[in-house]
Design an enzyme around this catalytic site. Structure first.
Site, PDB file in Angstrom:
ATOM      1  N   ALA A 136     -23.506 -21.857 -31.017  1.00 27.63           N
ATOM      2  CA  ALA A 136     -24.169 -21.542 -29.994  1.00 27.63           C
ATOM      3  C   ALA A 136     -25.666 -21.646 -30.595  1.00 27.63           C
ATOM      4  CB  ALA A 136     -23.888 -20.513 -29.118  1.00 27.63           C
ATOM      5  N   LYS A 137     -26.655 -21.584 -29.528  1.00 27.32           N
ATOM      6  CA  LYS A 137     -27.997 -21.282 -29.857  1.00 27.32           C
ATOM      7  C   LYS A 137     -28.853 -21.062 -28.660  1.00 27.32           C
ATOM      8  CE  LYS A 137     -30.524 -21.741 -33.628  1.00 27.32           C
ATOM      9  NZ  LYS A 137     -29.939 -21.518 -34.963  1.00 27.32           N
ATOM     10  N   GLY A 138     -29.881 -20.308 -29.017  1.00 27.63           N
ATOM     11  CA  GLY A 138     -30.719 -19.897 -27.746  1.00 27.63           C
ATOM     12  C   GLY A 138     -32.124 -20.149 -28.437  1.00 27.63           C
TER      13      GLY A 138
END
Ligand code: NAD
Length: 446
Positions: A136-138
């Protein structure tokens, strides 16, 4: 859909590993001639690995498509009373192997495309390292240098409130990335715990005194040295102490790698940072250099090194070249100038696909970023495990377990490299794709 995926699962057993004739990196390049970003470069390399695997298109699409994308707006009242709105994103790419995992980036150029691609990269990195996470990444589109600490804290807390329903200790675990640090993670942990109860495992990269892990700060540089040790062994090049090293970047990763290589008896003959570079063909005293810099002096003013143009650092002759700064620094022109035996990618994305082709032609071995700098996320995983156990491991224990993970991951990619006769980078993506696919298929699609 389910039926065809099951068929593809049956096909996998016999088909994985079969080479598709003539479909190497060069075949992937034309469609990405205009590729410039790290994200696009990563996708080029990923596509090359997919071309080596006989996966049906539906399975490829499933592997490439993020499971969930969330865009939110963070409304923050600034210190002067004005209202600012910041765009923020969390992309959850794949969780077949475990909870989503990936950093949180604060940068003015963050956009959804960028975050999407970085989320995918995390899926492959956690799979190469064989830690039980997905990817995931934000990100928040913000220049944090323009915010006061209070504004940054308010913005971070707003972010937690906005995404709290899709993250969690067993759901999705953020971590630091560009411009986010242990302090930001501490705010994150605190805000989330207000809503969901005491939850130190909801983020990693926390301060050591606040449920962080010993050994996390040095983990990426330390992992890099374990990776180099294994590569040297496999290439019959001798030991860490027998080599000359050049390191671009003297921040967290570069300085720790330099220190550990120097302690192992290696000669670090040139280093650079954003402001300058120094060289000493007899080897720099890295302990003295770090002391020099921690007293507030610049790298370039270190008396025992001859100044060098920072643009020339990568072309300094050495055995092992370690880019540990920014992406995209080894394009085709620079690749033609390198005077090293191996390139060890401690930074994310230092080599462009075009640069990679030149290095292949020149017979220079490249140890890819998705493996080399995987020590960081590995010790993040150890931090999470300690949080679940409510227990603190000794630093030696962390380092020993990191060594084991780096060594096992190297052996896996070296095996594919030999058996499929592909570059180590392609091998790393192949290993990752196979592990994620196996998990997807065995979990089923109902
Ligand atoms: P950092 O900010 O601590 O250090 C970066 C270093 O690079 C600094 O010395 C800076 O002066 C130098 N630098 C910046 N621009 C440069 C340029 N144009 N030329 C030469 N040097 C330049 O960052 P870091 O945490 O050490 O990260 C370095 C790289 O490693 C990045 O690509 C990052 O994505 C990657 N990485 C870091 C970690 C981690 O745990 N810190 C984990 C995985 C990957």
């Amino acid at each position: 859909m389910v039926r065809s995926l099951l068929i593809c699962a049956q096909q996998m057993g016999s088909a994985i590993g079969r080479l598709l004739n003539g479909q190497g990196l060069a075949a992937c390049l034309p469609q990405l001639r205009h590729a410039s970003s790290h994200a696009e470069n990563t996708n080029t390399f990923l596509r090359e690995a997919l071309n080596r695997l006989d996966y049906p298109e539906k399975l490829q699409n499933l592997l490439l498509t993020p499971r969930r994308e969330m865009s939110v707006e963070l409304v923050v009242q600034m210190d002067d009373g004005q209202i600012e709105v910041f765009n923020a994103y969390r992309v959850q790419h794949n969780n077949a192997r475990g909870p989503y995992k990936g950093g949180l980036r604060y940068h003015p150029q963050v956009d959804l495309d960028d975050v999407r691609s970085l989320a995918s990269l995390m899926t492959w990195k956690t799979a190469v390292m064989d830690i039980p996470y997905g990817g995931a990444k934000g990100g928040v589109t913000v220049d944090p240098r323009k915010l006061s600490e209070r504004e940054l804290e308010k913005m971070t807390r707003k972010l937690v409130v906005a995404i709290k329903e899709i993250i969690g200790t067993y759901e999705d675990i953020p971590a630091p990335d560009m411009n986010t640090d242990a302090k930001v993670m501490a705010w994150f942990f605190d805000e989330y715990s207000k809503y969901k109860g005491f939850s130190p495992g909801v983020v990693t990269g926390k301060p050591v005194y606040l449920h962080g892990s010993l050994g996390r700060e040095a983990a990426t540089g330390r992992g890099t040295t374990f990776a180099i040790r294994e590569l040297l062994k496999a290439l019959h090049m001798g030991k860490l102490g027998d080599q000359n090293y050049v390191i671009q970047g003297f921040g967290n990763v570069g300085a720790w790698a330099a220190q550990l290589l120097w302690e192992a008896g290696g000669k670090v003959v040139a280093v650079s940072d954003v402001a300058g570079a120094i060289a000493n063909e007899n080897g720099l005293d890295i302990g003295a250099l770090r002391r020099h810099m921690s007293s507030g002096k610049t790298l370039a003013s270190f008396p025992d090194g001859a100044p060098l143009k920072k643009e020339d650092i990568l072309a300094v002759p050495c055995d092992v070249l370690i880019p540990a700064a920014i992406g995209g620094v080894i394009g085709p022109e620079m690749a033609a100038k390198l005077q090293c035996k191996v390139v060890v990618e401690a930074a994310n994305g230092p080599t462009t696909p075009e640069g990679d082709l030149v290095l292949r032609d020149r017979g220079i071995t490249v140890l890819p970023d998705i493996y080399t700098n995987g020590g960081g996320v590995t010790v993040s995983f150890f931090e999470w495990v300690q949080n679940l156990q409510n227990f603190k491991w000794e630093e030696e224990d962390v380092n020993r377990k990191l060594d084991r993970k780096m060594t096992d991951a190297f052996n896996a990619l070296w095996t594919v490299h030999r058996e499929m006769a592909v570059p180590l980078r392609t091998a790393a993506f192949v290993v990752a794709l196979q592990r994620v696919t196996r998990a997807e298929v065995h979990r089923g699609f109902d």
